[in-house]
Design an enzyme around this catalytic site. Structure first.
Site, PDB file in Angstrom:
ATOM      1  N   SER A   1      -0.539   3.849   1.443  1.00 12.61           N
ATOM      2  CA  SER A   1      -0.856   2.440   1.502  1.00 12.61           C
ATOM      3  C   SER A   1      -0.888   1.708   0.245  1.00 12.61           C
ATOM      4  O   SER A   1      -0.702   0.417  -0.250  1.00 12.61           O
ATOM      5  CB  SER A   1      -1.854   1.782   2.357  1.00 12.61           C
ATOM      6  OG  SER A   1      -3.002   2.282   1.761  1.00 12.61           O
TER       7      SER A   1
ATOM      8  N   GLY B   1      -6.335   0.289   6.554  1.00 14.69           N
ATOM      9  CA  GLY B   1      -7.338   0.717   7.379  1.00 14.69           C
ATOM     10  C   GLY B   1      -8.029  -0.484   8.023  1.00 14.69           C
ATOM     11  O   GLY B   1      -8.780  -0.364   9.097  1.00 14.69           O
TER      12      GLY B   1
ATOM     13  N   CYS C   1      -1.715   8.673   3.477  1.00 11.72           N
ATOM     14  CA  CYS C   1      -2.623   7.941   4.119  1.00 11.72           C
ATOM     15  C   CYS C   1      -3.181   8.324   5.530  1.00 11.72           C
ATOM     16  O   CYS C   1      -2.312   8.538   6.474  1.00 11.72           O
ATOM     17  CB  CYS C   1      -1.678   6.464   4.515  1.00 11.72           C
ATOM     18  SG  CYS C   1      -2.652   5.141   5.211  1.00 11.72           S
ATOM     19  N   ASN C   2      -4.683   8.451   5.422  1.00 12.27           N
ATOM     20  CA  ASN C   2      -4.969   8.893   6.765  1.00 12.27           C
ATOM     21  C   ASN C   2      -4.995   7.879   7.836  1.00 12.27           C
ATOM     22  O   ASN C   2      -4.831   8.134   8.951  1.00 12.27           O
ATOM     23  CB  ASN C   2      -6.588   8.934   6.293  1.00 12.27           C
ATOM     24  CG  ASN C   2      -6.937  10.481   5.570  1.00 12.27           C
ATOM     25  OD1 ASN C   2      -7.424  11.065   6.085  1.00 12.27           O
ATOM     26  ND2 ASN C   2      -6.772  10.163   4.303  1.00 12.27           N
TER      27      ASN C   2
ATOM     28  N   CYS D   1     -10.048   9.323   3.542  1.00 14.36           N
ATOM     29  CA  CYS D   1      -9.088   8.330   3.054  1.00 14.36           C
ATOM     30  C   CYS D   1      -8.851   8.880   1.715  1.00 14.36           C
ATOM     31  O   CYS D   1      -9.898   9.146   0.997  1.00 14.36           O
ATOM     32  CB  CYS D   1      -9.915   6.841   3.225  1.00 14.36           C
ATOM     33  SG  CYS D   1      -8.755   5.560   2.395  1.00 14.36           S
ATOM     34  N   THR D   2      -7.558   8.645   1.182  1.00 10.91           N
ATOM     35  CA  THR D   2      -7.135   9.200   0.068  1.00 10.91           C
ATOM     36  C   THR D   2      -7.718   8.370  -1.160  1.00 10.91           C
ATOM     37  O   THR D   2      -7.882   9.081  -2.313  1.00 10.91           O
ATOM     38  CB  THR D   2      -5.737   9.387  -0.160  1.00 10.91           C
ATOM     39  OG1 THR D   2      -4.907   7.754   0.268  1.00 10.91           O
ATOM     40  CG2 THR D   2      -5.089  10.512   0.719  1.00 10.91           C
TER      41      THR D   2
END
Length: 287
Positions: free
Chosen positions: A23, A55, A86-87, A197-198
């Site tokens: 993202s 998120g 992107c988690n 989360c990255t």
């Protein structure tokens, strides 16, 4: 806006690039790991900065944005693999992976859950993630499928990714948020904390300092290993006759390329530091 892929998948080819999606700039850390692990490959990085942070979006919004971005990577660059850094996108809309036939996907959640289940090192694990990722319960679902005897605690971290994306990860405001989000994981005596989360690995040193009794796990390392495994399994690795001193990358964002570039230059990379990003703004994707 479509919520399902429209690009036609074709048989992936070893000479086409690997797509990396996030993202924002959080996925650059994953890309850095990939470049170290797969130096002969070519990559296309797409950051959907126009809609960041994912998120804090609804499930339908994330699914639509993610679908558009996948379509663009496949149709515009004929990528042979997609690494979803992107988690949130991977957790909220994993059903999109199977709709691109012949293209293997690497996500942040599956490799680390598989490792946790196989390693058997921890009985209590914490996950710091975006509210949308936590709401999806993706980590717990996968651990249950793997029959992992792990007591999992998840904390949704509002505003943390946005703060880091803005280059404010090492500020008193960010440290205050980290203390707030880490407290419940510390209370549950988490033996390991997954940075779900990255963006969060950019403040890994702060998380480690605030949680000295827990191992801090960065999914990027596990994703790079998984990408190499899948390339080999699908016979998609670049031919050995091709040798590069550093992996090649084309960078694209959906808005604010200069901010992306300036912030990314301050991040602690290894492979990426060898080649400054050439950021290009791509058109707003199908709506």
């Amino acid at each position: 806006m479509t919520d399902s892929p429209i690009a036609q998948s074709k048989q992936a080819h070893p000479n086409t690039p690997i797509g990396v999606f996030d993202s924002g700039l959080g996925g650059l850390r994953v890309l850095d790991r990939l470049m170290q692990t797969l130096p002969n490959e070519r990559f296309v990085y797409l950051g959907d900065t126009l809609h960041m942070p994912y998120g804090e979006k609804t499930q339908s919004q994330v699914t639509a944005y993610f679908s558009d971005c996948l379509n663009w990577l496949v149709s515009a660059h004929q990528v042979k693999m997609v690494v979803v850094a992107c988690n949130t996108a991977a957790s909220v809309a994993p059903q999109l992976f199977g709709q691109f036939v012949g293209i293997p996907f690497v996500d942040p959640v599956t490799p680390i859950c598989r490792w946790l289940a196989t390693e058997g090192k921890y009985t209590t694990v914490g996950v710091m993630a975006t509210p949308a990722t936590v709401a999806s319960n993706r980590y717990q679902i996968l651990l249950d499928q793997l029959n992992a005897p792990i007591n999992l605690s998840q904390v949704g971290c509002d505003n943390l990714a946005s703060l880091i994306e803005a280059g404010k990860g090492h500020t008193p405001v960010c440290e205050s948020l980290l203390r707030q989000y880490l407290r419940p994981l510390q209370d549950r005596e988490a033996q390991a904390i997954v940075l779900g989360c990255t963006h969060y690995p950019y403040v890994l040193d702060q998380v480690a300092a605030l949680s000295p009794n827990a191992d801090i796990l960065d999914p990027a390392a596990f994703m790079a290993v998984e990408a190499k495994r899948l390339l080999d399994a699908h016979q998609l690795a670049v031919p050995r006759t091709v040798e590069r001193s550093v992996a090649e990358v084309d960078y694209f964002v959906t808005s604010e390329p200069q901010l992306f570039f300036e912030t990314s230059r301050r991040m602690p990379f290894q492979a990426l530091a060898m080649k400054p990003p050439a950021v290009v703004t791509i058109p707003v994707l199908s709506r």
